[in-house]
Write a protein that holds these residues in place. Structure first.
Motif, mmCIF file in Angstrom:
data_model
loop_
_atom_site.group_PDB
_atom_site.id
_atom_site.type_symbol
_atom_site.label_atom_id
_atom_site.label_comp_id
_atom_site.label_asym_id
_atom_site.label_seq_id
_atom_site.Cartn_x
_atom_site.Cartn_y
_atom_site.Cartn_z
ATOM 1 N N PHE A 43 25.501 -3.747 37.331
ATOM 2 C CA PHE A 43 24.068 -3.513 37.141
ATOM 3 C C PHE A 43 23.627 -3.912 35.734
ATOM 4 C CE2 PHE A 43 26.091 0.408 35.753
ATOM 5 C CZ PHE A 43 25.381 0.769 34.610
ATOM 6 N N VAL A 44 22.331 -4.174 35.633
ATOM 7 C CA VAL A 44 21.688 -4.475 34.356
ATOM 8 C C VAL A 44 20.445 -3.599 34.252
ATOM 9 C CG1 VAL A 44 20.467 -6.247 33.018
ATOM 10 C CG2 VAL A 44 22.479 -6.865 34.379
ATOM 11 N N VAL A 45 20.253 -2.988 33.106
ATOM 12 C CA VAL A 45 19.008 -2.262 32.856
ATOM 13 C C VAL A 45 18.204 -3.072 31.839
ATOM 14 C CG1 VAL A 45 17.935 -0.152 31.995
ATOM 15 C CG2 VAL A 45 20.073 -0.027 33.308
ATOM 16 N N VAL A 46 17.028 -3.548 32.287
ATOM 17 C CA VAL A 46 16.146 -4.297 31.400
ATOM 18 C C VAL A 46 15.131 -3.313 30.819
ATOM 19 C CG1 VAL A 46 14.495 -6.193 31.206
ATOM 20 C CG2 VAL A 46 16.442 -6.375 32.789
ATOM 21 N N LYS A 47 15.220 -3.121 29.504
ATOM 22 C CA LYS A 47 14.339 -2.164 28.829
ATOM 23 C C LYS A 47 13.051 -2.859 28.414
ATOM 24 C CE LYS A 47 17.524 -1.415 25.766
ATOM 25 N NZ LYS A 47 18.163 -0.949 24.518
ATOM 26 N N LYS A 48 11.919 -2.212 28.695
ATOM 27 C CA LYS A 48 10.621 -2.819 28.394
ATOM 28 C C LYS A 48 9.783 -1.961 27.450
ATOM 29 C CE LYS A 48 9.091 -3.359 32.629
ATOM 30 N NZ LYS A 48 8.097 -3.870 33.596
ATOM 31 N N GLY A 49 10.419 -1.079 26.707
ATOM 32 C CA GLY A 49 9.682 -0.278 25.739
ATOM 33 C C GLY A 49 8.608 0.563 26.402
ATOM 34 N N GLU A 50 7.383 0.432 25.941
ATOM 35 C CA GLU A 50 6.288 1.242 26.480
ATOM 36 C C GLU A 50 6.025 0.975 27.959
ATOM 37 O OE1 GLU A 50 2.194 0.324 25.731
ATOM 38 O OE2 GLU A 50 2.685 -1.573 24.791
ATOM 39 N N HIS A 51 6.593 -0.120 28.495
ATOM 40 C CA HIS A 51 6.368 -0.458 29.900
ATOM 41 C C HIS A 51 7.497 -0.003 30.814
ATOM 42 C CE1 HIS A 51 2.883 -2.553 28.582
ATOM 43 N NE2 HIS A 51 3.558 -3.470 27.921
ATOM 44 N N GLY A 52 8.437 0.772 30.286
ATOM 45 C CA GLY A 52 9.469 1.319 31.143
ATOM 46 C C GLY A 52 10.713 0.460 31.234
ATOM 47 N N ALA A 53 11.366 0.502 32.372
ATOM 48 C CA ALA A 53 12.637 -0.204 32.528
ATOM 49 C C ALA A 53 12.819 -0.635 33.973
ATOM 50 C CB ALA A 53 13.787 0.696 32.094
ATOM 51 N N ILE A 54 13.614 -1.683 34.139
ATOM 52 C CA ILE A 54 13.927 -2.186 35.474
ATOM 53 C C ILE A 54 15.437 -2.162 35.662
ATOM 54 C CG2 ILE A 54 13.891 -4.243 36.950
ATOM 55 C CD1 ILE A 54 11.193 -4.957 35.822
ATOM 56 N N LEU A 55 15.871 -1.612 36.775
ATOM 57 C CA LEU A 55 17.287 -1.601 37.131
ATOM 58 C C LEU A 55 17.531 -2.731 38.129
ATOM 59 C CD1 LEU A 55 20.146 -0.292 37.330
ATOM 60 C CD2 LEU A 55 19.199 1.205 39.099
ATOM 61 N N VAL A 56 18.366 -3.669 37.739
ATOM 62 C CA VAL A 56 18.755 -4.740 38.654
ATOM 63 C C VAL A 56 20.227 -4.513 38.986
ATOM 64 C CG1 VAL A 56 18.879 -7.226 39.033
ATOM 65 C CG2 VAL A 56 17.112 -6.293 37.539
ATOM 66 N N HIS A 57 20.492 -4.252 40.250
ATOM 67 C CA HIS A 57 21.792 -3.736 40.687
ATOM 68 C C HIS A 57 22.235 -4.522 41.908
ATOM 69 C CE1 HIS A 57 24.722 -0.809 42.228
ATOM 70 N NE2 HIS A 57 24.584 -0.087 41.121
ATOM 71 N N ARG A 58 23.517 -4.600 42.105
ATOM 72 C CA ARG A 58 24.001 -5.298 43.300
ATOM 73 C C ARG A 58 23.463 -4.664 44.581
ATOM 74 N NH1 ARG A 58 27.920 -8.949 41.974
ATOM 75 N NH2 ARG A 58 28.663 -8.740 39.823
ATOM 76 N N GLN A 59 23.108 -3.363 44.499
ATOM 77 C CA GLN A 59 22.575 -2.671 45.687
ATOM 78 C C GLN A 59 21.052 -2.730 45.803
ATOM 79 O OE1 GLN A 59 24.164 1.265 45.109
ATOM 80 N NE2 GLN A 59 26.273 0.634 45.491
ATOM 81 N N GLY A 60 20.375 -3.253 44.787
ATOM 82 C CA GLY A 60 18.917 -3.274 44.870
ATOM 83 C C GLY A 60 18.258 -3.341 43.510
ATOM 84 N N VAL A 61 16.945 -3.229 43.513
ATOM 85 C CA VAL A 61 16.153 -3.307 42.288
ATOM 86 C C VAL A 61 15.211 -2.107 42.244
ATOM 87 C CG1 VAL A 61 14.417 -4.668 41.048
ATOM 88 C CG2 VAL A 61 16.245 -5.829 42.300
ATOM 89 N N ALA A 62 15.047 -1.525 41.076
ATOM 90 C CA ALA A 62 14.106 -0.416 40.921
ATOM 91 C C ALA A 62 13.394 -0.539 39.585
ATOM 92 C CB ALA A 62 14.822 0.922 41.012
ATOM 93 N N ALA A 63 12.169 -0.029 39.548
ATOM 94 C CA ALA A 63 11.401 -0.017 38.303
ATOM 95 C C ALA A 63 10.933 1.396 38.032
ATOM 96 C CB ALA A 63 10.197 -0.947 38.426
ATOM 97 N N LEU A 64 10.921 1.769 36.783
ATOM 98 C CA LEU A 64 10.348 3.048 36.372
ATOM 99 C C LEU A 64 9.404 2.790 35.205
ATOM 100 C CD1 LEU A 64 13.142 5.803 36.257
ATOM 101 C CD2 LEU A 64 11.199 5.683 37.807
ATOM 102 N N PRO A 65 8.276 3.486 35.164
ATOM 103 C CA PRO A 65 7.413 3.360 33.994
ATOM 104 C C PRO A 65 7.999 4.156 32.839
ATOM 105 C CG PRO A 65 6.532 5.032 35.446
ATOM 106 C CD PRO A 65 7.766 4.458 36.135
ATOM 107 N N ALA A 66 7.509 3.909 31.647
ATOM 108 C CA ALA A 66 7.786 4.830 30.556
ATOM 109 C C ALA A 66 6.908 6.061 30.752
ATOM 110 C CB ALA A 66 7.481 4.178 29.214
ATOM 111 N N TYR A 67 7.287 7.154 30.124
ATOM 112 C CA TYR A 67 6.409 8.312 30.107
ATOM 113 C C TYR A 67 5.186 7.910 29.273
ATOM 114 C CZ TYR A 67 4.750 13.072 29.511
ATOM 115 O OH TYR A 67 3.988 14.204 29.508
ATOM 116 N N PRO A 68 3.971 8.076 29.802
ATOM 117 C CA PRO A 68 2.798 7.563 29.074
ATOM 118 C C PRO A 68 2.456 8.396 27.841
ATOM 119 C CG PRO A 68 2.118 8.622 31.131
ATOM 120 C CD PRO A 68 3.615 8.626 31.125
ATOM 121 N N ALA A 69 2.957 7.945 26.717
ATOM 122 C CA ALA A 69 2.800 8.685 25.463
ATOM 123 C C ALA A 69 1.527 8.260 24.753
ATOM 124 C CB ALA A 69 3.996 8.418 24.565
ATOM 125 N N GLU A 70 0.791 9.226 24.249
ATOM 126 C CA GLU A 70 -0.446 8.903 23.546
ATOM 127 C C GLU A 70 -0.193 8.730 22.052
ATOM 128 O OE1 GLU A 70 -3.737 11.361 24.522
ATOM 129 O OE2 GLU A 70 -5.094 10.297 23.163
#
Lengths: 306, 306
Positions: free
Chosen positions: B200-227
């Motif tokens: 697997f690879v975790v692509v970090k996007k800072g304020e935009h969250g992260a993407i998990l690219v995995h042999r089993q699939g792909v997932a995206a999570l947002p960052a916690y929206p910090a003010e």
């Protein structure tokens, strides 16, 4: 639970980094929004085109059976809005090659009498004074959401501020939220806009998803992680179309409720993820509710932390 | 279920757009990672500092009671790594003002005998040949994850490629994923990296969250929206610390499983959202598990579509 969208229908020319391009395809905020919303229920469309509007594009719109195009004015002697753009690099930035306002510089279309009782109103991107004028023709809005763009923030700021006092929600891009408010953080920018009237703001971030800034709270959703992005044109409009289409179809007692909107945004996210898979409305034209449902479920699982 | 982190401890000077700055604060990937991970369970730290390492910084590390600093070598006659940086505009870009490698240009610290049986191994950002060397000192890894940076992609590409064959996962920034693969889409870039070895690879996007690219699939999570973002330094390292800390503490039968990793990433997301609220480890040093749990629950609700 009648949904209406006012805005533009245009003829687009789009160049993409892959080298692929399309000339003279169907575009415009209204076309994209209505096509997306039609997967959830009926949608009324108000826009004006010139007598140069191709028959093929009319047929494409007609493929979306739940679009009511009675508000599509074909103005003799006028020319349809045309836009040409080129996407750069990672698809998140584009440059306009040409913008021929044509009919957009003339009087706006009227809202047909039969459309004035619409309850869900989406004012797609136009001059904010025209958006306000169109909104004024509605007799019984239940939820009013507007989109805007950098051009109006720069040139019609007062009209936009006046519009904000009349809408429940505003949808705009990340850069535009900063431009309007001077705040570089999207949550801070959203709160600034809430102070001017709306109950909520949706900050669209393209491939990075969207943030809902609401009087009841803040939420973030990622975009559906797409591997093959061909043409991002219309992503924002179909996002709004999916969101508003879902809201109108489910017609909750309070459509401006935080959690209701948050969930509606997920529907917009999924429709937008299909839009960008190819040019114009081509992907949506071949889309089925089953396919949308499958991807929605996959997305819900992807972000589920329960 | 023993977690180890190898990497750097440094003395940072940070300038932020607000005008606030800090000179000579505790920093480095190892310090941030270990502090974050310690909220979930014990974490062993392997890093080297010089004899100039301030006693105050040692005390700050000691505030995180579950950090085992037996692997922190204080090398007489050497100087600690120092970095100075300035954040621009919206906090997503920074420029380095100075980088004094000092002890990082010398031989790396040894892994203490008592740490060699660690099962969860995080190789924080260092030269990939050193990361491979440190990994080689472990007797029984169950999950190995490495971080890297643009510098090594540019100057030690072959060493990085060799390392990729030995790790389960790679964590890197969005721009770095593009730099390494030449693919502008993070999912495509992630899949390219999977072809070189990792599960697997975790692509970090800072304020935009992260993407998990995995042999089993792909997932995206947002960052916690910090003010209120004061200093983003360490966000990526504490993200990894929360993720690995959670994995090691729960010690699932297959820690490289797609859904397991996806959920662990949410823990990293939450810890990172605290880190950026002020400078250095100041926010984490005053943080309680209850406060982390509250924000995690809020985040889970925010993205729930069930």
């Amino acid at each position: 639970m009648s949904l209406i969208v006012t805005g533009t229908i245009g003829i687009d020319t789009v160049y993409t980094p892959s080298g692929e391009h399309r000339e003279g395809v169907l575009g415009g905020s209204c076309a994209y929004f209505a096509a997306a919303a039609s997967f959830y229920g009926p949608v009324r469309l108000v826009a004006a085109v010139g007598d140069d509007f191709p028959e093929a594009h009319r047929k494409t719109l007609a493929r979306f059976e739940r679009i009511d195009a009675a508000g599509l004015e074909v103005r003799q002697g006028s020319k349809t809005f045309r836009w040409g753009g080129k996407y750069l690099d990672n698809m998140d930035h584009r440059e306009s090659l040409f913008t021929e306002l044509n009919i957009l510089a003339e009087a706006p279309p009227a809202v047909p009498d039969g459309f004035r009782d619409s309850t869900y109103v989406f004012l797609a991107n136009m001059h904010p004074a025209l958006q306000a004028d169109l909104l004024g023709q509605m007799s019984s809005p239940k939820l009013v959401v507007a989109d805007t763009m950098d051009l109006w923030i720069g040139t019609a700021r007062d009209d936009l501020a006046a519009l904000l006092k009349k809408v429940d929600g505003l949808v705009l891009n990340y850069d535009e939220a900063e431009q309007y408010t001077g705040r570089k953080n999207p949550v801070a920018a959203g709160r600034h806009i809430l102070d001017e009237g709306p109950t909520f703001v949706v900050v669209k971030k393209g491939e990075h998803g969207a943030i809902l800034v609401h009087r009841q709270g803040v939420a973030a959703l990622p975009a559906y992680p797409a591997e093959d992005v061909v043409d991002p044109t219309g992503a924002g409009d179909t996002f709004a179309g999916g969101m508003m289409g879902h809201l109108a179809a489910s017609d909750p007692s309070d459509p401006a409720d935080f959690d209701t909107l948050r969930r509606a945004m997920a529907h917009g996210t999924i429709i937008a993820s299909f839009t960008i898979e190819t040019f114009s409305l081509d992907r949506l034209a071949g889309l089925t509710p089953d396919r949308i449902g499958e991807r929605y479920d996959a997305f819900a699982s992807m972000v589920s932390l329960a």
